[in-house]
Design an enzyme around this catalytic site. Structure first.
Site, short mmCIF file in Angstrom:
data_model
loop_
_atom_site.label_atom_id
_atom_site.label_comp_id
_atom_site.label_asym_id
_atom_site.label_seq_id
_atom_site.Cartn_x
_atom_site.Cartn_y
_atom_site.Cartn_z
N GLU A 1 0.82 -1.21 0.00
CA GLU A 1 0.00 0.00 0.00
C GLU A 1 0.86 1.27 0.00
O GLU A 1 0.52 2.27 -0.66
CB GLU A 1 -0.92 0.01 1.23
N LYS B 1 4.68 4.39 -10.24
CA LYS B 1 3.40 4.29 -9.56
C LYS B 1 2.26 4.04 -10.54
O LYS B 1 1.31 3.29 -10.23
CB LYS B 1 3.15 5.56 -8.75
#
Length: 438
Positions: free
Chosen positions: A134, A210
């Site tokens: 996460e 990302k």
């Protein structure tokens, strides 16, 4: 996982790295040990912290420090390995060693995951271990778990976000201060928002890593950083912000991941990072400073926005601890979190075939017929013009064209044609326009 008497035995944790994030992880593990035990169902015990040097004074029991990360990972009393070193090597080997030993892994390493998720996920699957990450995207903002779990039954169409705090700080400062890029970059470095070598941030490499992770999760397809088209912000000028303001827009470095469907129903993925104009009414337009935000558009859920601190020791540690609690609970109760989902295996569309809108600013000769000549160049490549306006006169005459959606390659061909026109002195800038439905 019990100790043979019906009581859950302690869950041993090894932390690799003791920088800003590692320090915060250790602090939370220590300061909130009783809360974590209650949430997990067993004591969570720090077994050791791997560092480069042990002769540096730190706020930690020196007996917990070691320079032998491999030995720490291999210890029998370690159940979960937290990797916050960063980079590819040695984290890749250490994480693989942990997973191959059946230990769960929590990592914040977006660069590693962007290129090696498949290898790591396969090791986790073989040995029935958890791999949680996460913290690898947008710091404390929970976006990985919603994509993996909350939206697992939905069809995600698009993910677009501001996922790099350094570039967002720079662009926000350029807008508010009407300053040039180089001036604001130096200010960001002085304030600690930008590294001495800011390349990974300002040239879009961090955001591209990302974007690869987000696209993989959203579209159930393995996407690597090499699949992500990337442009940085180093060519953005104060003039671009003035133009954006005239359009009712601002400039943001966006990570865009979307599902493309052609006329035959064939699906592909587009994953890209670049600076773009977005309308001021778009939810990402108001995200300023070093904050991050991600907007997810799904078929049933509609538009969801996740906003918050995208970097920093404490915010990132928060995400790490969330993953750590999940992994520890799974150890206690014998479960396992969801693994990699790549069943869709969608191809990635090259940037040349990816459609969007464009803002083209060119310096032209101030004489009759220029507009029709320029319009003909766009028509030659089948690009429809939305608006066009002239600014200035004489040697300072400029034409500003905003297009409807068109393929990137068609726009590139148009720019080459424009550059060859006698009436076009130069094409000053081409900036994409996102966040509109036209």
């Amino acid at each position: 996982m019990t100790d043979g008497r019906g009581f859950a035995r302690p869950i041993g944790v090894a932390v690799l790295g003791f920088g800003n994030v590692g320090t915060e992880v250790v602090r939370i593990l220590t300061d909130h040990a009783s809360d974590l035990e209650a949430r997990v169902g067993a004591p969570v015990v720090l077994r050791g912290v791997a560092v480069r040097r042990t002769d540096v004074e730190r706020q930690i029991d020196p007996d917990l420090l070691t320079t032998d990360a491999e030995a720490l990972v291999a210890r029998d009393d370690v159940d979960i390995v937290v990797e916050v070193i960063g980079g590819i090597d040695p984290p890749r080997e250490l994480i693989l060693a942990a997973l191959n030993g059946g230990k769960s892994v929590v990592t914040a390493n977006k660069a590693l995951l962007a290129d090696y998720t498949g290898e790591l996920a396969e090791a986790a699957e073989r040995h029935r271990a958890d791999l949680y990450f996460e913290a690898a995207v947008a710091g404390a903002i929970p976006v990985v778990r919603p994509l993996m779990q909350s939206l697992a039954g939905d069809r995600v169409e698009r993910v677009v976000g501001i996922v790099n705090g350094t570039t967002n700080f720079i662009l926000s400062a350029m807008e508010s201060g009407d300053a040039d890029y180089e001036v604001v970059l130096k200010e960001a470095q002085q304030l600690g928002y930008a590294e001495a070598d800011p390349t990974a941030d300002v040239e879009g490499y961090d955001a591209a890593a990302k974007a690869a992770i987000l696209a993989s999760l959203a579209f159930h397809t393995r996407v690597t950083a090499a699949d992500v088209y990337r442009e940085g912000i180093s060519n953005i000028t104060s003039e671009d912000f003035q133009t954006a303001k005239a359009l009712g827009c601002t400039v943001k470095l966006l990570a865009l991941c979307e599902r493309l469907v052609d006329s035959d129903g064939k699906e592909r993925i587009s994953a890209r990072v670049y600076p773009a104009f977005i309308p001021l009414e778009h939810p990402l337009a108001s995200v300023s400073g070093a904050f991050n935000a991600v907007v997810v558009e799904a078929e049933a859920a509609g538009r969801l926005m996740f906003y918050g601190q995208g970097a920093g020791g404490a915010p990132t540690a928060s995400a790490v601890l969330g993953d750590l609690v999940m992994a520890a609970r799974n150890k206690v109760y014998g479960g396992r979190g969801p693994g990699e989902s790549t069943y869709a295996k969608l191809p990635t569309a090259p940037i040349g075939e990816t459609p969007t809108r464009y803002h083209v600013n060119m310096q032209v000769t101030d004489r009759a017929g220029v507009l029709s000549t320029v319009a003909a160049a766009f028509a030659e490549h089948e690009i429809s013009i939305s608006t066009v306006r002239q600014e200035g006169t004489g040697n300072d005459a400029r034409l500003v064209v905003v297009t409807h959606r068109a393929a990137d390659q068609d726009l590139a061909d148009t720019v080459r044609t424009l550059a060859d026109l006698e009436s076009v002195i130069s094409v000053n800038s081409v900036i994409r326009l996102e966040g509109t439905s036209v």
